[in-house]
Motif scaffolding. Structure first.
Motif, PDB file in Angstrom:
ATOM      1  N   LYS A   1     -34.506  -3.969  15.049  1.00  0.00           N
ATOM      2  CA  LYS A   1     -35.655  -3.101  14.824  1.00  0.00           C
ATOM      3  C   LYS A   1     -36.617  -3.183  16.008  1.00  0.00           C
ATOM      4  O   LYS A   1     -36.666  -4.189  16.724  1.00  0.00           O
TER       5      LYS A   1
ATOM      6  N   TYR B   1     -40.437  -3.311  17.364  1.00  0.00           N
ATOM      7  CA  TYR B   1     -41.769  -3.721  16.933  1.00  0.00           C
ATOM      8  C   TYR B   1     -42.740  -3.501  18.093  1.00  0.00           C
ATOM      9  O   TYR B   1     -42.559  -4.059  19.174  1.00  0.00           O
TER      10      TYR B   1
ATOM     11  N   SER C   1     -46.632  -3.842  19.267  1.00  0.00           N
ATOM     12  CA  SER C   1     -47.934  -4.460  19.019  1.00  0.00           C
ATOM     13  C   SER C   1     -49.009  -3.712  19.792  1.00  0.00           C
ATOM     14  O   SER C   1     -48.822  -3.378  20.964  1.00  0.00           O
TER      15      SER C   1
ATOM     16  N   ILE D   1     -49.493  -3.532  14.149  1.00  0.00           N
ATOM     17  CA  ILE D   1     -48.062  -3.660  14.370  1.00  0.00           C
ATOM     18  C   ILE D   1     -47.359  -2.411  13.817  1.00  0.00           C
ATOM     19  O   ILE D   1     -47.693  -1.931  12.730  1.00  0.00           O
TER      20      ILE D   1
ATOM     21  N   ARG E   1     -43.334  -0.522  13.399  1.00  0.00           N
ATOM     22  CA  ARG E   1     -41.906  -0.794  13.471  1.00  0.00           C
ATOM     23  C   ARG E   1     -41.114   0.485  13.220  1.00  0.00           C
ATOM     24  O   ARG E   1     -41.594   1.435  12.588  1.00  0.00           O
TER      25      ARG E   1
ATOM     26  N   TYR F   1     -42.215   5.733  13.485  1.00  0.00           N
ATOM     27  CA  TYR F   1     -42.803   4.415  13.315  1.00  0.00           C
ATOM     28  C   TYR F   1     -43.715   4.389  12.094  1.00  0.00           C
ATOM     29  O   TYR F   1     -44.436   5.345  11.818  1.00  0.00           O
ATOM     30  N   GLU F   2     -43.664   3.277  11.383  1.00  0.00           N
ATOM     31  CA  GLU F   2     -44.654   2.985  10.353  1.00  0.00           C
ATOM     32  C   GLU F   2     -45.497   1.829  10.849  1.00  0.00           C
ATOM     33  O   GLU F   2     -45.013   0.964  11.593  1.00  0.00           O
TER      34      GLU F   2
ATOM     35  N   ARG G   1     -49.159  -0.919  10.334  1.00  0.00           N
ATOM     36  CA  ARG G   1     -50.127  -1.596   9.467  1.00  0.00           C
ATOM     37  C   ARG G   1     -51.021  -2.495  10.311  1.00  0.00           C
ATOM     38  O   ARG G   1     -50.723  -2.794  11.472  1.00  0.00           O
TER      39      ARG G   1
ATOM     40  N   ALA H   1     -52.121  -5.923  11.423  1.00  0.00           N
ATOM     41  CA  ALA H   1     -51.462  -7.222  11.465  1.00  0.00           C
ATOM     42  C   ALA H   1     -52.446  -8.372  11.384  1.00  0.00           C
ATOM     43  O   ALA H   1     -52.103  -9.445  10.878  1.00  0.00           O
TER      44      ALA H   1
ATOM     45  N   TRP I   1     -42.529 -14.116   8.575  1.00  0.00           N
ATOM     46  CA  TRP I   1     -41.907 -12.811   8.356  1.00  0.00           C
ATOM     47  C   TRP I   1     -41.760 -12.552   6.860  1.00  0.00           C
ATOM     48  O   TRP I   1     -41.266 -13.400   6.118  1.00  0.00           O
TER      49      TRP I   1
ATOM     50  N   ASP J   1     -40.526  -9.318   4.349  1.00  0.00           N
ATOM     51  CA  ASP J   1     -39.961  -7.971   4.189  1.00  0.00           C
ATOM     52  C   ASP J   1     -39.809  -7.269   5.539  1.00  0.00           C
ATOM     53  O   ASP J   1     -40.032  -6.050   5.646  1.00  0.00           O
TER      54      ASP J   1
ATOM     55  N   TRP K   1     -41.611  -7.676   8.191  1.00  0.00           N
ATOM     56  CA  TRP K   1     -42.874  -7.512   8.920  1.00  0.00           C
ATOM     57  C   TRP K   1     -43.391  -8.865   9.388  1.00  0.00           C
ATOM     58  O   TRP K   1     -43.352  -9.850   8.643  1.00  0.00           O
TER      59      TRP K   1
END
Length: 531
Positions: free
Chosen positions: A224, A226, A228, A242, A244, A252-253, A255, A257, A298, A300, A302
């Motif tokens: 995946k 990621y 930042s 962050i 992903r 990308y989704e 949130r 961090a 980590w 799920d 994330w």
């Protein structure tokens, strides 16, 4: 002059408040543990990689030369400078402090660091040159570094090598863009991918955007992608984001961090044992932007940063040697054959004029000779600098002022826009020790004391405890008994300079070029004496 040089003291110090109500049990648990900030000094815009069991970090030093420092660690806690990617970024009026121009707050900004196919690559961008600069080397510690550069200047980019051999930069602010490069990194690939992959990236932190999302750092972890970034909600604090995706181009989704004490901007790093961290930084007042190591778990798929959403003051990692001995250095200016001209802790303010400094014209001394007329410290060429550091530190020099000319001013400064210094000023054939403060925005001579001799010792002490951000200035005729001069300087981190305060050894002429001073030693120590 009597040589008072002493070796570098062990620069270790507490980096966080003492134990709370848990008392002795907490103190025992914390003894010997690493603490945040990892480095209580200006090391911003961190990019970090691991090569085997060794970590390397690049950082921003903007208008300083040499630039783009490379630091090394075996434990993520204790770091030392091992080199720089460039001696000078370029040659123009801004970088050489010429024609009334300067590169304060500019020069080179946030870098990206990679190890790919046996080659280390570090890249940066510059509004001062208008270019993106890429440096490659087979040996990150010894170099040599090979440079290519191209326009435009890709803001806060993250260099990324894809598994299929293609190479990209993720860059920009607000809308984050993926731009494909030529395989040799010499420029943007004609007809290659060039598209926004995360539109309006700040939106995951809410609608009240101050600083749009920037500071991209890309990692591919377990298949995946990621990404930042940071943002700064208006009225809030610097916030780590962050994103992903399953494919590089997205979707990308994202949130939030981390929102903890403004600690943000940096990237993810893993240890050989499988532990994960984020290496980020915090705006820490006048000392600058200081690195923090943040534990990562980590969940799920994330990365979850911090402990309960907070950055711990004490880490579950041994402190090791601790201190600042890999970042700052005392110097007696004596060189054996084959030694580098200057320890890596030193950087020139802007590009140096190599005609006007020397370690050989008077062996065992640093000679600074004026090459032109300047108005003040921030206009002067060939000011030699090192980082100040917390919680308290001091710098001391011994200086021979016997070859100064009328109008010359030389000494030891706390360099930022609102600088202060203690030095020697020549007026006709008369010398005086002066303390000058630019706390108001313009330099003011606060105190002047006649100097009946040519040799003098000068000292600068900095107090960054609880963000006191105070500097005090002293002089001595024998190196033992010190006299305070002037008044304390209230240091302030200003955006026009965008850098923590620096110790600066300087000499500038206000009337006629050609005068010189000789520095016998520079001694840096943790702590202050107040006298």
């Amino acid at each position: 002059m009597r040589r008072w040089f002493l070796g570098l003291a062990a620069l270790s110090f507490p980096l966080a408040p003492g134990p709370g109500p848990d008392g002795a049990a907490r103190a025992q648990e914390d003894r010997g543990a690493a603490r945040n900030p990892l480095i209580w000094a200006d090391v911003p815009d961190l990019a970090v990689i691991r090569a085997g069991d060794t970590y390397y970090m690049s950082s921003t030093t903007m208008h300083m030369s040499p630039g783009l420092p490379i630091m090394k660690s075996r434990d993520l806690v204790n770091w030392r400078i091992v080199g720089y990617a460039y001696d000078t970024l370029g040659e123009n009026d801004a970088l050489t402090l010429s024609g009334g121009k300067n590169a304060y707050g500019a020069g080179s900004w946030a870098s990206s660091l990679r190890f790919h196919a046996g080659t280390f690559t570090v890249s940066t961008f510059s509004g001062t040159t208008g270019r993106t600069h890429v440096y490659t080397a087979g040996d990150i510690e010894k170099g040599p570094w090979k440079e290519v550069s191209f326009s435009p200047s890709l803001h806060d980019h993250s260099l990324f090598f894809e598994d299929d051999g293609r190479v990209y930069m993720i860059h920009g602010g607000g809308d984050l863009r993926l731009t494909e490069l030529k395989p040799d990194l010499s420029g943007i690939k004609p007809g290659g991918t060039d598209r926004v992959i995360v539109p309006d990236a700040s939106r995951v932190a809410g609608p009240n955007v101050g600083l749009p999302a920037e500071g991209s750092q890309m990692r591919k972890i377990n298949g995946k992608y990621y990404l930042s970034n940071i943002t700064w909600p208006r009225g809030g604090m610097r916030t780590q984001l962050i994103f992903r995706a399953d494919r590089l181009i997205g979707p990308y989704e994202g949130r939030v961090a981390l929102q903890s004490e403004g600690i943000a901007q940096g990237g993810l790093i893993d240890t050989p044992g499988g532990d994960w961290y984020a290496l980020l930084f915090q705006d820490h007042g006048a000392v600058g932007r200081t690195p923090f190591l943040v534990p990562v778990n980590w969940e799920d798929g994330w990365p979850v940063m911090g402990i309960g959403g907070k950055v711990p003051a004490v880490l579950k990692i041994p402190a090791g040697e601790g201190g600042m001995s890999g970042i700052v250095a005392s110097d007696d200016f004596s060189r054996s054959p084959g030694q580098p001209a200057l320890p890596l802790a030193w950087q020139w303010n802007h590009n140096p004029d190599n005609r006007h400094w020397s370690l050989t014209r008077r062996p065992g001394y640093l000679r600074l000779t004026t090459g032109r007329v300047d108005a003040d410290l921030v206009s002067a060429r060939n000011s030699l600098t090192q980082r100040t550091f917390g919680p308290e530190c001091s710098g001391t020099v011994a200086m021979d002022a016997g070859n100064m000319k009328d109008g010359d001013c030389a000494g030891l400064g706390a360099l930022q826009k609102k600088y202060g210094f203690v030095g020697v000023k020549m007026a006709g054939s008369a010398r005086s020790v002066v303390m000058v403060s630019a706390e108001s925005g313009s330099p003011v001579e606060v105190e002047s004391v006649p100097l009946p001799r040519k040799d003098v010792f000068l000292k600068l002490e900095c107090d960054f405890r609880n963000r006191a951000d105070k500097a005090r200035f002293f002089y001595s005729l024998d190196g033992r008994k010190w006299t305070a001069i002037g008044k304390p300087l209230k240091m302030a981190y200003t955006l026009p300079h965008f850098m923590g305060y620096r110790f600066a050894l300087f000499n500038f002429a206000t009337r006629e070029a050609g005068g010189s001073v000789d520095f016998d030693f520079f001694r840096v120590e943790a702590g202050v004496t107040g006298q």
